[in-house]
Design an enzyme around this catalytic site. Structure first.
Site, short mmCIF file in Angstrom:
data_model
loop_
_atom_site.label_atom_id
_atom_site.label_comp_id
_atom_site.label_asym_id
_atom_site.label_seq_id
_atom_site.Cartn_x
_atom_site.Cartn_y
_atom_site.Cartn_z
CG ASN A 1 -1.75 1.37 1.12
OD1 ASN A 1 -1.61 2.03 0.37
ND2 ASN A 1 -2.80 0.98 2.29
NE ARG B 1 -6.28 1.69 -0.29
CZ ARG B 1 -6.03 3.05 0.37
NH1 ARG B 1 -4.97 3.33 1.11
NH2 ARG B 1 -6.93 3.68 0.75
CG HIS C 1 -12.78 4.00 2.72
ND1 HIS C 1 -13.34 5.16 3.39
CD2 HIS C 1 -11.53 4.10 2.83
CE1 HIS C 1 -12.52 5.80 4.06
NE2 HIS C 1 -11.24 5.32 3.70
NE ARG D 1 -9.23 12.74 3.32
CZ ARG D 1 -9.24 11.56 3.22
NH1 ARG D 1 -10.29 11.07 2.52
NH2 ARG D 1 -8.38 10.59 3.58
CD GLU E 1 -8.98 -0.94 3.84
OE1 GLU E 1 -9.23 0.10 2.62
OE2 GLU E 1 -8.39 -0.67 4.85
#
Ligand code: AMP
Length: 399
Positions: free
Chosen positions: A7, A91, A180, A241, A385
């Site tokens: 990742n 990823r 996601h 964010r 993940e």
């Protein structure tokens, strides 16, 4: 068969190695501060002690080289030779509308990931650096790209289009993509198993609440709506964010504060969310602690954060015409008793009944936190993940 999962971020790289015969993790780790003389490599071989090295690592190719060296290290390694790694899964954040599933990395695929730099300038270049670094260090080993957006490609235009001129969609593919995806897919499948019903007959709302936050409405195993948009900025309030806001604020703030495009983008991605409202921290642990100690800004940040998740759950219950299960996952979702309690506190109209004792006990495993009488199952499911990436890589490289 052994699989390396990568990742890659712009200045960091996380990795895990799996033995797919039994889905066992052999080692995990990360390289932080890539580009600096004081980069940090942390390597955690399972069953051995953790290693931490501070060393100059100026780019991703060197980072991967160091990771591979560590994986075959006489003392800290888990392999005798790099040849024991059969495939690498990556990823990749943005697959646009080109990828509705994971794919073997080919020249065509790389071209497409690069074409998407335009709409994912903060994410896709880093993913490509990771792929290029593996190709250089491990020639001939197959690479698989697993996209954060792929699971949401089942959304209907009713959910994914923005009400702006068609030309922007036609020419620039401006639409909602969602992110996601591997996490939402994984936890919804686990939730169906936990409940003991086929996913094909369930209405599930998954809440991935970590540093990034998104909710997804899942009907019969397929994503039908999700809170993140063309980029991961839309939707819920996050660590740094903003999430949803009136789009007219952007030109207004640019004008009033004399901000450039880069500055306003930076402000909304890096200096907003929990951090902006709490007046300091983007970490939910610190925000909750400060709130409990009486800090008013932290309380407002916490209340806004949880109120917005509750609103999205309400909206998605409407989108799904009902809900069988609500799932919490990721750093905050898996760990914060307070956030789950606040989110579920006013969902009685849906038939949600939280069991506050169940909500408080235990971490790191799948559990039900609703009462036995609750009409809606409320579950905590730790996300994984990396395992999804490893499984997809295995499936694609062995078929
Ligand atoms: P993730 O992005 O999934 O790695 O989640 C990271 C975030 O999880 C951190 O920024 C923390 O705010 C949050 N987190 C981790 N542990 C806890 C905890 N025990 N309580 C509240 N938040 C937590």
């Amino acid at each position: 068969m052994n699989i390396l999962v990568i990742n890659a971020g712009s200045s960091s790289l996380k990795y895990q190695v799996y033995n797919m015969d039994n889905e066992e993790v052999l080692a995990a780790g990360r390289v932080e501060r890539i580009g600096m003389d004081t980069a940090i490599l942390t390597h955690e071989p399972v069953g051995k002690s953790e290693v931490r090295e501070v060393t100059p690592i100026l780019e991703h190719t060197t980072a991967i080289r160091k990771v591979l060296d560590m994986l075959v290290h006489a003392e800290h390694g888990v392999f005798k030779s790099i040849e024991e790694i059969d495939a690498v899964g990556h990823r990749v954040v943005h697959g646009g509308d080109s990828f509705s599933g994971s794919v073997l990395v080919t020249e065509e695929v790389k071209k497409e990931i690069k074409r998407l730099f335009d709409i994912a300038p903060l994410h896709n270049p880093a993913s490509m650096l990771g792929i290029a670094a593996v190709e250089l260090n491990m020639p001939g080993v197959p690479n698989v790209a697993v996209f954060d957006t792929a699971f949401h490609q089942t959304m209907d235009p009713v959910a994914f289009r923005y009400a702006i001129p068609n030309v922007l969609y036609r020419k620039h593919r401006i639409r909602r993509y969602g992110f996601h995806g591997t996490s939402h897919q994984y936890v919804s499948e686990r939730a169906a198993k936990f409940i003991g019903r086929p996913i094909e007959e369930l209405k599930i709302i998954t809440c991935h609440v970590g540093n990034g936050v998104s909710c997804t409405a899942i009907l019969n195993g397929k994503s039908v709506d999700t809170s993140m948009g063309m980029t991961p900025l839309e939707g819920l309030m996050m660590g740094t964010r903003s999430g949803d806001l009136d789009p007219a604020i952007v030109p207004f703030a640019m004008d009033k504060e004399d901000l450039s495009l880069t500055e306003v983008n930076f402000m909304l991605n890096k200096h907003s969310g929990l951090q902006a409202i709490s007046g300091g921290s983007s970490d939910m642990r610190e925000v909750t602690e400060a709130m409990l100690a009486g800090d008013a800004n932290s309380k407002l940040a916490f209340d806004m954060f949880t109120y917005r998740i509750r609103k999205y759950i309400g909206a998605y219950a409407a989108a799904l015409d009902g809900v069988d299960a609500i799932v919490f996952t990721a750093g905050v979702g898996e760990n914060s008793v307070e956030v789950r309690e606040a989110v579920c506190s006013k969902l009685n109209f849906l038939g949600v009944e939280l069991d506050s004792e169940r909500n408080k006990t235990g971490r790191g495993f799948e559990k039900r936190i609703s009462t036995d009488a609750s009409k809606v199952e409320v579950l905590v499911i730790p996300t994984n993940e990396e395992l999804v990436i490893a499984n997809d890589t295995y499936r694609i490289t062995t078929k």
